[in-house]
Every structure is written in structure tokens, then in C-alpha cells.
Enzyme design. Structure first.
Site, PDB file in Angstrom:
ATOM      1  N   GLU A  17       0.839  -1.214   0.000  1.00 45.62           N
ATOM      2  CA  GLU A  17       0.000   0.000   0.000  1.00 45.62           C
ATOM      3  C   GLU A  17       0.867   1.255   0.000  1.00 45.62           C
ATOM      4  O   GLU A  17       2.083   1.200   0.091  1.00 45.62           O
ATOM      5  CB  GLU A  17      -0.897   0.025   1.240  1.00 45.62           C
ATOM      6  N   ASN A 147     -10.283   5.374   1.672  1.00 46.44           N
ATOM      7  CA  ASN A 147      -9.450   5.170   0.489  1.00 46.44           C
ATOM      8  C   ASN A 147      -9.713   6.268  -0.543  1.00 46.44           C
ATOM      9  O   ASN A 147     -10.562   7.136  -0.351  1.00 46.44           O
ATOM     10  CB  ASN A 147      -9.726   3.795  -0.132  1.00 46.44           C
ATOM     11  N   ASP A 198     -10.274   1.392  -4.152  1.00 49.11           N
ATOM     12  CA  ASP A 198      -9.193   1.421  -3.165  1.00 49.11           C
ATOM     13  C   ASP A 198      -8.466   2.754  -3.328  1.00 49.11           C
ATOM     14  O   ASP A 198      -9.101   3.787  -3.456  1.00 49.11           O
ATOM     15  CB  ASP A 198      -8.283   0.208  -3.330  1.00 49.11           C
TER      16      ASP A 198
END
Length: 291
Positions: A17, A147, A198
Site C-alpha cells: 500500500e 481510500n 481502493d
């Protein structure tokens, strides 16, 4: 237009991430959230270093050539890249052991929007904060998985998604402070699409590049919310894109392998790695945080 991303760095992380391109260092930074690791590599894919934290870490903001501010499960941590030296800067939900940081990004105003969420990835226990000039203030509460935080090039619009809603929202911003000044509205509804929203990033033209977790792709949306193009990624759980390279025309893409079956992993052996694709439009350079 459709493209396919190729492997940049084979790391096969559980939850890759938070990619960030450090322009003056010409290096890509990214995280494995749950293991508390931060990696950085040059644009050839050569690993330049790894920093280990003692709790989950999810996002970084650029301070200067050798300093990042890191969002961890309980604090904002000033971190020297060259030595790995860490210094506590400010608590972040330190009184709640059930939450951690997640998707976060610095606006053109030099303000950091920091998302938090429950470690169980359930219930509306997360929030979004605005940090600038030493002040941390709440933007949104009752968030499950924050997100898609990104900003238009002129700093007039912010985008955000609470992933499980399958909607990307947007709101007008104060151009001086980077705080919301208008009502939130739906920008894109992903109901019926293969994945959930996301991480996301805005390019220099104000188009939004959205990673689809479970969808194996990054989608570029025009400012009116229509699909402009799709980049396929050879891993289903696509977590976040960012622009980098010396011309800011390389899209770097992190992925995750958490929860994947052995059968799925056999079909996608590089899941959890970092991918890249050349794009014909540049991204935005990272704005240093006003600490």
C-alpha cells in the site's frame, strides 16, 4: 485506450500500500502495512532500503530530502530515510488500540488528509483527519475503510471513498486551507463493477486513476465521472497507484495477496508485488507537507 501493467518489484506482500514518489530522491516508497515495513527503490527497481516499524504503518508525507512523516497505528512519526531514525511527532488515535492508519495523501495546499480504520476492517470506527502546521482536525467520522484520497491539480476538489460503499465521492475545498467547504457528492458508483474502490491519484489533467481491489485493474475517470481508460494489473487485489519517474509518466501500482487461496496465488504468483506502466500524461509532483 487499454494497457497492461508489468512487474516492477517482486515483493509479494500481504498488504502492499501507500506508494509515494519522492521527486528529489527519484525513489519510490511503499508499505507492507501489517508487517510495519517501508521499502524504497530507484526507478530501475533496485531496492535502496527498508525501514522496520514496531506497529502497522500505512502512509508517508514528504518533509524534505531525508525526512518523511509516517502515519502509523498510533502516531505520526518523523523518520530519517538515510538512518531509519524515528522521532514521535504527534499521537494518532493512540487511545484506540483497535484502529490503524490507512490511505492518506497531501493536498496542493500542503495539508495531509489521513485516514484511519478498524484493524478488523469492519464497523464505522475509522475517520479522516486534516493535518497542517501542527494542527490535526477531524474531517469525517464513522468511516469503515478510507481510500481514494486525492486532489485536483488546483486544489479545488478532493476525492474520497469508503471502500465498502463502492462509491467515490468528491467535495469542494478551500483553496487556502485544503479543508472541505461544500457538500459531498457521488463522483463514481462502482456498483456492478468487478472491484471496490481502493487508493486513487489525480494526474496533471485532473483525471482520477482509481485502483479496484478485487478487480485487477486501475481505471482512469474523467472529471465528469466517465471511464477514460483501463489499465489491467496481473494481480486481483489492486490497492493504490501513484505517478513517478523523472517525467512523472510512470504509474506505479501496489497490490495485496491477503486472503487469496492457493489456487488464486498459483494463477497470480506476483500478487502483492509492485507493478508499473508508462502513461502518456504526467501525474502531479508530491507537495511537501507543511509540518
Amino acid at each position: 485506450m487499454s494497457d497492461t501493467a508489468e512487474l516492477f518489484f517482486d515483493c509479494r506482500l500481504d498488504l502492499g500500500e501507500g506508494p509515494l514518489w519522492h521527486g528529489t530522491r527519484q525513489e519510490l516508497f511503499w508499505f507492507d502495512i501489517k508487517s510495519g515495513r517501508l521499502f524504497h527503490a530507484d526507478q530501475t527497481g533496485a531496492l535502496r532500503g527498508e525501514i522496520q516499524f514496531d506497529e502497522p504503518v500505512a502512509a508517508a508525507a514528504v518533509i524534505d530530502d531525508d525526512t518523511l512523516l509516517i502515519a502509523s497505528a498510533s502516531a505520526l512519526i518523523l523518520t530519517e530515510i538515510s538512518t531509519g531514525t524515528m522521532r514521535h511527532h504527534m499521537p494518532l488515535e493512540a487511545d484506540n488500540p483497535h484502529t490503524r492508519a490507512n490511505d492518506s495523501r497531501v493536498s496542493p495546499q500542503g495539508a495531509w488528509w489521513i485516514g484511519t480504520m478498524g484493524k478488523s476492517e469492519q464497523n464505522e470506527t475509522g475517520a479522516v483527519y486534516h493535518y497542517r502546521d501542527g494542527l490535526l482536525s477531524l474531517i469525517r467520522d464513522k468511516v469503515t475503510i478510507p481510500n481514494a484520497t486525492c486532489f485536483s491539480p488546483d486544489g479545488s476538489i478532493a476525492y474520497f471513498a469508503d471502500t465498502l460503499t463502492r462509491k467515490i465521492e468528491r467535495v469542494a475545498l478551500d483553496r487556502d486551507t485544503g479543508k472541505p467547504i461544500g457538500p459531498w457528492e457521488v463522483f463514481v458508483d462502482l456498483a456492478g463493477e468487478p472491484g471496490m474502490p481502493d487508493g486513487a491519484v489525480c494526474d496533471a489533467e485532473g483525471f482520477v486513476w482509481s485502483a479496484e481491489y478485487g478487480g485487477g485493474r486501475v481505471v482512469r475517470y474523467a472529471p465528469d465521472g466517465t471511464v477514460d481508460r483501463v489499465v489491467s494489473v496481473p494481480a486481483p487485489n489492486v490497492t493504490c497507484p501513484c505517478f513517478g519517474g523523472d517525467d512523472l509518466k510512470t504509474l506505479y501500482i501496489t497490490t495485496a495477496r491477503q486472503g487469496m487461496s492457493e489456487e488464486k496465488l498459483a494463477r497470480h504468483p506476483h500478487a502483492g508485488s509492485v507493478f508499473q506502466v508508462k502513461i502518456d500524461v504526467p501525474g502531479q509532483a508530491e507537495t511537501p507537507l507543511r509540518l
